[in-house]
Design an enzyme around this catalytic site. Structure first.
Site, PDB file in Angstrom:
ATOM      1  N   ASP A   9      -3.467  -4.739  10.125  1.00 13.56           N
ATOM      2  CA  ASP A   9      -2.022  -3.766   9.693  1.00 13.56           C
ATOM      3  C   ASP A   9      -2.551  -3.833   8.261  1.00 13.56           C
ATOM      4  OD1 ASP A   9      -0.005  -2.583   8.600  1.00 13.56           O
ATOM      5  OD2 ASP A   9       1.171  -4.649   9.233  1.00 13.56           O
ATOM      6  N   ILE A  10      -3.084  -2.814   7.623  1.00 20.06           N
ATOM      7  CA  ILE A  10      -3.160  -2.766   6.126  1.00 20.06           C
ATOM      8  C   ILE A  10      -2.016  -2.169   5.537  1.00 20.06           C
ATOM      9  CG2 ILE A  10      -4.842  -1.871   4.334  1.00 20.06           C
ATOM     10  CD1 ILE A  10      -6.992  -1.503   6.468  1.00 20.06           C
ATOM     11  N   GLY A 121       4.213   8.051   8.517  1.00 20.77           N
ATOM     12  CA  GLY A 121       3.627   6.988   8.420  1.00 20.77           C
ATOM     13  C   GLY A 121       3.002   6.204   9.723  1.00 20.77           C
ATOM     14  N   ASP A 123       2.103   3.183  10.180  1.00 15.03           N
ATOM     15  CA  ASP A 123       2.828   1.941  10.289  1.00 15.03           C
ATOM     16  C   ASP A 123       4.319   2.002  11.148  1.00 15.03           C
ATOM     17  OD1 ASP A 123       3.620   3.221   8.069  1.00 15.03           O
ATOM     18  OD2 ASP A 123       3.934   1.390   7.086  1.00 15.03           O
ATOM     19  N   ARG A 124       4.904   3.078  10.693  1.00 14.28           N
ATOM     20  CA  ARG A 124       6.354   3.253  11.253  1.00 14.28           C
ATOM     21  C   ARG A 124       6.067   3.692  12.805  1.00 14.28           C
ATOM     22  NH1 ARG A 124       9.066   7.415   7.848  1.00 14.28           N
ATOM     23  NH2 ARG A 124      10.904   6.988   9.104  1.00 14.28           N
ATOM     24  N   THR A 209      24.585 -13.398 -14.197  1.00 10.65           N
ATOM     25  CA  THR A 209      23.558 -12.079 -14.147  1.00 10.65           C
ATOM     26  C   THR A 209      22.635 -12.192 -12.940  1.00 10.65           C
ATOM     27  OG1 THR A 209      24.171 -11.725 -16.257  1.00 10.65           O
ATOM     28  CG2 THR A 209      22.221 -10.741 -15.492  1.00 10.65           C
TER      29      THR A 209
END
EC number: 2.7.1.33
Length: 275
Positions: A9-10, A121, A123-124, A209
């Site tokens: 998986d890149i 995509g 990957d999705r 902060t």
């Protein structure tokens, strides 16, 4: 599997890989996602030595055994693809069968509802294949917390079918933190690891902060996830799956039930390789 399988998986920042021994069968506890590989790792692909390191590890895993079949997703572009090809040649010679996966209109019992399925995509798409493969008949909210945070929706259809409905893409937690530091004069730079105190706080705001930045970025991520989960849950039972490199940071900020998995993209590649 008559030969080992190598899954890669890149992503935009890191390359994740998993090695599945020949003959090993994935074991799933009822209703849970498996991790069906015996070895795994990751390299930062912008590191000059990353591909040499990868090739050496893969060469050692193979030993004197057969060359693995290789399944790859890539969202990082052609340059890294060429580097990975070179690493595979260094590890295995030119005998490896390599499948560069692309998004499609359907795979098995999962249909893509994307307006242009090939533009989704990869990957999705592959992560959704992995989740649906092991949780058929369930409506899923798939959250991947990486360089970008993606929310993908798979709805249950009759007969165990699934439909990829679409989703959301927003800057990942690290990108949000970096944008504030880069584009303001006085706000400090924070890493994802710096958000732990804010995630553990019982209050959704901070009195300094540093923690205010962390709390704000976490709230933006968690708010998108929780809003989407509530919308889906109004229609029926929904399972939220959380994956990606920043998943542990987001986990502490979520007020909805979820399950974590190491890498849903690799799980999807495994489903495709063993179909």
């Amino acid at each position: 599997m008559s030969a080992p399988v190598l899954l890669i998986d890149i992503g935009n920042t890191r390359l994740k890989w998993a090695w599945c021994n020949a003959g090993e069968v994935a074991v799933q506890e009822p209703g849970r996602l498996p991790t069906p590989w015996q070895h795994s790792g990751a390299v930062t692909h912008t590191d000059d030595s990353a591909m040499n390191t990868l090739a050496a590890v893969l060469r050692n895993l193979r030993g004197e055994g057969p060359v693995p079949s290789v399944w790859i997703t890539n969202v990082a572009g052609p340059v890294i693809a060429g580097q990975v090809d070179a690493a595979l040649n260094a590890a295995f010679g030119d005998g490896a069968s390599v499948q560069w996966v692309r998004s499609a209109a359907a795979h098995g019992s999962l249909v893509s509802g994307y307006r242009e399925p090939t533009q989704l995509g990869v990957d999705r798409w592959v992560g959704s294949i992995g989740a649906h493969r092991w949780l058929p008949g369930e409506t899923l909210l798939i959250v991947t917390a990486g360089t970008a945070t993606t929310l993908d929706i798979v709805t249950a259809q009759p007969g165990g079918q699934g439909r990829f409905e679409g989703g959301l893409i927003l800057p990942g937690l690290a990108l949000m933190l970096a944008a504030l530091a880069r584009n303001t004069a006085q706000l400090p730079a924070l890493d994802v690891e710096d958000t732990g105190t804010a995630a553990a706080s019982r209050l959704p705001w901070a009195d300094n902060t540093h923690d205010a930045i962390a709390a704000g970025c976490l709230a933006a991520q968690a708010g998108a996830i929780e809003r989407t989960w509530r919308t889906l849950s109004e229609r029926g039972p929904t399972r939220c799956l959380l994956s990606g490199g920043a998943r542990h940071a987001l986990a502490g900020a979520l007020a909805v039930p979820f399950e974590m998995h190491d890498n849903l993209v690799l799980l999807g590649l495994h489903a495709m390789a063993t179909a």
